[in-house]
Design a protein around this motif. Structure first.
Motif, PDB file in Angstrom:
ATOM      1  N   TRP A   1     117.748  10.020  53.451  1.00  0.00           N
ATOM      2  CA  TRP A   1     116.858  10.089  54.609  1.00  0.00           C
ATOM      3  C   TRP A   1     115.674   9.141  54.542  1.00  0.00           C
ATOM      4  O   TRP A   1     114.857   9.102  55.456  1.00  0.00           O
ATOM      5  CB  TRP A   1     116.365  11.516  54.826  1.00  0.00           C
ATOM      6  CG  TRP A   1     116.095  12.293  53.576  1.00  0.00           C
ATOM      7  CD1 TRP A   1     116.916  13.211  52.994  1.00  0.00           C
ATOM      8  CD2 TRP A   1     114.929  12.233  52.759  1.00  0.00           C
ATOM      9  NE1 TRP A   1     116.337  13.720  51.865  1.00  0.00           N
ATOM     10  CE2 TRP A   1     115.105  13.138  51.693  1.00  0.00           C
ATOM     11  CE3 TRP A   1     113.743  11.503  52.811  1.00  0.00           C
ATOM     12  CZ2 TRP A   1     114.164  13.337  50.698  1.00  0.00           C
ATOM     13  CZ3 TRP A   1     112.796  11.686  51.813  1.00  0.00           C
ATOM     14  CH2 TRP A   1     113.017  12.589  50.787  1.00  0.00           C
TER      15      TRP A   1
ATOM     16  N   ARG B   1     115.228  12.730  61.696  1.00  0.00           N
ATOM     17  CA  ARG B   1     116.547  13.277  62.050  1.00  0.00           C
ATOM     18  C   ARG B   1     117.396  13.486  60.799  1.00  0.00           C
ATOM     19  O   ARG B   1     117.965  14.556  60.589  1.00  0.00           O
ATOM     20  CB  ARG B   1     117.265  12.350  63.029  1.00  0.00           C
ATOM     21  CG  ARG B   1     118.651  12.870  63.439  1.00  0.00           C
ATOM     22  CD  ARG B   1     119.395  11.896  64.343  1.00  0.00           C
ATOM     23  NE  ARG B   1     119.524  10.567  63.778  1.00  0.00           N
ATOM     24  CZ  ARG B   1     120.442  10.197  62.864  1.00  0.00           C
ATOM     25  NH1 ARG B   1     121.298  11.085  62.402  1.00  0.00           N
ATOM     26  NH2 ARG B   1     120.493   8.966  62.419  1.00  0.00           N
ATOM     27  N   LYS B   2     117.478  12.465  59.936  1.00  0.00           N
ATOM     28  CA  LYS B   2     118.299  12.585  58.728  1.00  0.00           C
ATOM     29  C   LYS B   2     117.750  13.644  57.784  1.00  0.00           C
ATOM     30  O   LYS B   2     118.516  14.415  57.187  1.00  0.00           O
ATOM     31  CB  LYS B   2     118.394  11.243  58.013  1.00  0.00           C
ATOM     32  CG  LYS B   2     119.265  10.249  58.728  1.00  0.00           C
ATOM     33  CD  LYS B   2     119.351   8.943  57.949  1.00  0.00           C
ATOM     34  CE  LYS B   2     120.219   7.942  58.665  1.00  0.00           C
ATOM     35  NZ  LYS B   2     120.307   6.677  57.908  1.00  0.00           N
TER      36      LYS B   2
ATOM     37  N   ASN C   1     115.910  16.304  58.626  1.00  0.00           N
ATOM     38  CA  ASN C   1     116.167  17.607  59.232  1.00  0.00           C
ATOM     39  C   ASN C   1     117.629  18.008  59.107  1.00  0.00           C
ATOM     40  O   ASN C   1     117.937  19.173  58.844  1.00  0.00           O
ATOM     41  CB  ASN C   1     115.743  17.601  60.698  1.00  0.00           C
ATOM     42  CG  ASN C   1     114.235  17.589  60.872  1.00  0.00           C
ATOM     43  OD1 ASN C   1     113.485  17.776  59.912  1.00  0.00           O
ATOM     44  ND2 ASN C   1     113.784  17.353  62.081  1.00  0.00           N
ATOM     45  N   GLU C   2     118.549  17.062  59.293  1.00  0.00           N
ATOM     46  CA  GLU C   2     119.975  17.370  59.154  1.00  0.00           C
ATOM     47  C   GLU C   2     120.300  17.797  57.726  1.00  0.00           C
ATOM     48  O   GLU C   2     121.029  18.761  57.512  1.00  0.00           O
ATOM     49  CB  GLU C   2     120.822  16.144  59.529  1.00  0.00           C
ATOM     50  CG  GLU C   2     120.890  15.877  61.010  1.00  0.00           C
ATOM     51  CD  GLU C   2     121.625  14.585  61.349  1.00  0.00           C
ATOM     52  OE1 GLU C   2     122.064  13.865  60.428  1.00  0.00           O
ATOM     53  OE2 GLU C   2     121.729  14.288  62.553  1.00  0.00           O
ATOM     54  N   GLU C   3     119.772  17.077  56.752  1.00  0.00           N
ATOM     55  CA  GLU C   3     120.079  17.395  55.355  1.00  0.00           C
ATOM     56  C   GLU C   3     119.557  18.765  54.953  1.00  0.00           C
ATOM     57  O   GLU C   3     120.192  19.483  54.192  1.00  0.00           O
ATOM     58  CB  GLU C   3     119.507  16.330  54.426  1.00  0.00           C
ATOM     59  CG  GLU C   3     119.878  16.578  52.982  1.00  0.00           C
ATOM     60  CD  GLU C   3     119.747  15.363  52.106  1.00  0.00           C
ATOM     61  OE1 GLU C   3     119.396  15.548  50.937  1.00  0.00           O
ATOM     62  OE2 GLU C   3     119.987  14.242  52.581  1.00  0.00           O
TER      63      GLU C   3
ATOM     64  N   GLY D   1     118.734  21.245  57.210  1.00  0.00           N
ATOM     65  CA  GLY D   1     119.015  22.262  58.206  1.00  0.00           C
ATOM     66  C   GLY D   1     117.790  22.712  58.986  1.00  0.00           C
ATOM     67  O   GLY D   1     117.665  23.871  59.341  1.00  0.00           O
TER      68      GLY D   1
ATOM     69  N   GLY E   1     117.192  21.408  65.266  1.00  0.00           N
ATOM     70  CA  GLY E   1     118.516  21.129  65.764  1.00  0.00           C
ATOM     71  C   GLY E   1     118.459  20.139  66.907  1.00  0.00           C
ATOM     72  O   GLY E   1     119.425  19.488  67.229  1.00  0.00           O
TER      73      GLY E   1
ATOM     74  N   SER F   1     116.102  17.648  67.035  1.00  0.00           N
ATOM     75  CA  SER F   1     115.208  16.563  66.649  1.00  0.00           C
ATOM     76  C   SER F   1     115.760  15.213  67.088  1.00  0.00           C
ATOM     77  O   SER F   1     116.962  15.005  67.119  1.00  0.00           O
ATOM     78  CB  SER F   1     115.014  16.535  65.130  1.00  0.00           C
ATOM     79  OG  SER F   1     114.349  17.698  64.734  1.00  0.00           O
TER      80      SER F   1
END
Length: 67
Positions: free
Chosen positions: A34, A53-54, A56-58, A60, A63, A65
């Motif tokens: 990220w 974004r990366k 937050n995705e990693e 969790g 949703g 973002s």
């Protein structure tokens, strides 16, 4: 937390409960997906780019973002 596309080293450190230098080292060593860093010619200092974004995705987070 900001709605910006990028995060600061301080924001990441606060979320991960580590110091800022730990975040910088992880990014410099390429152990995270990220963030990235670069150093301009003739400079001693790195600049850091952290994708919200990366990140937050990693982890969790959220949703909806953008980034």
């Amino acid at each position: 937390m900001s709605d910006s596309v990028r995060m600061t080293v301080q924001e990441v450190a606060d979320i991960l409960h580590v110091d800022r230098q730990s975040v910088r080292v992880m990014i410099q060593q390429g152990v995270v997906s990220w963030g990235t860093c670069f150093k301009m010619p003739n400079s001693r200092h790195y600049s850091y780019v952290i994708s919200r974004r990366k990140f937050n995705e990693e982890f969790g987070i959220g949703g909806d973002s953008v980034g």
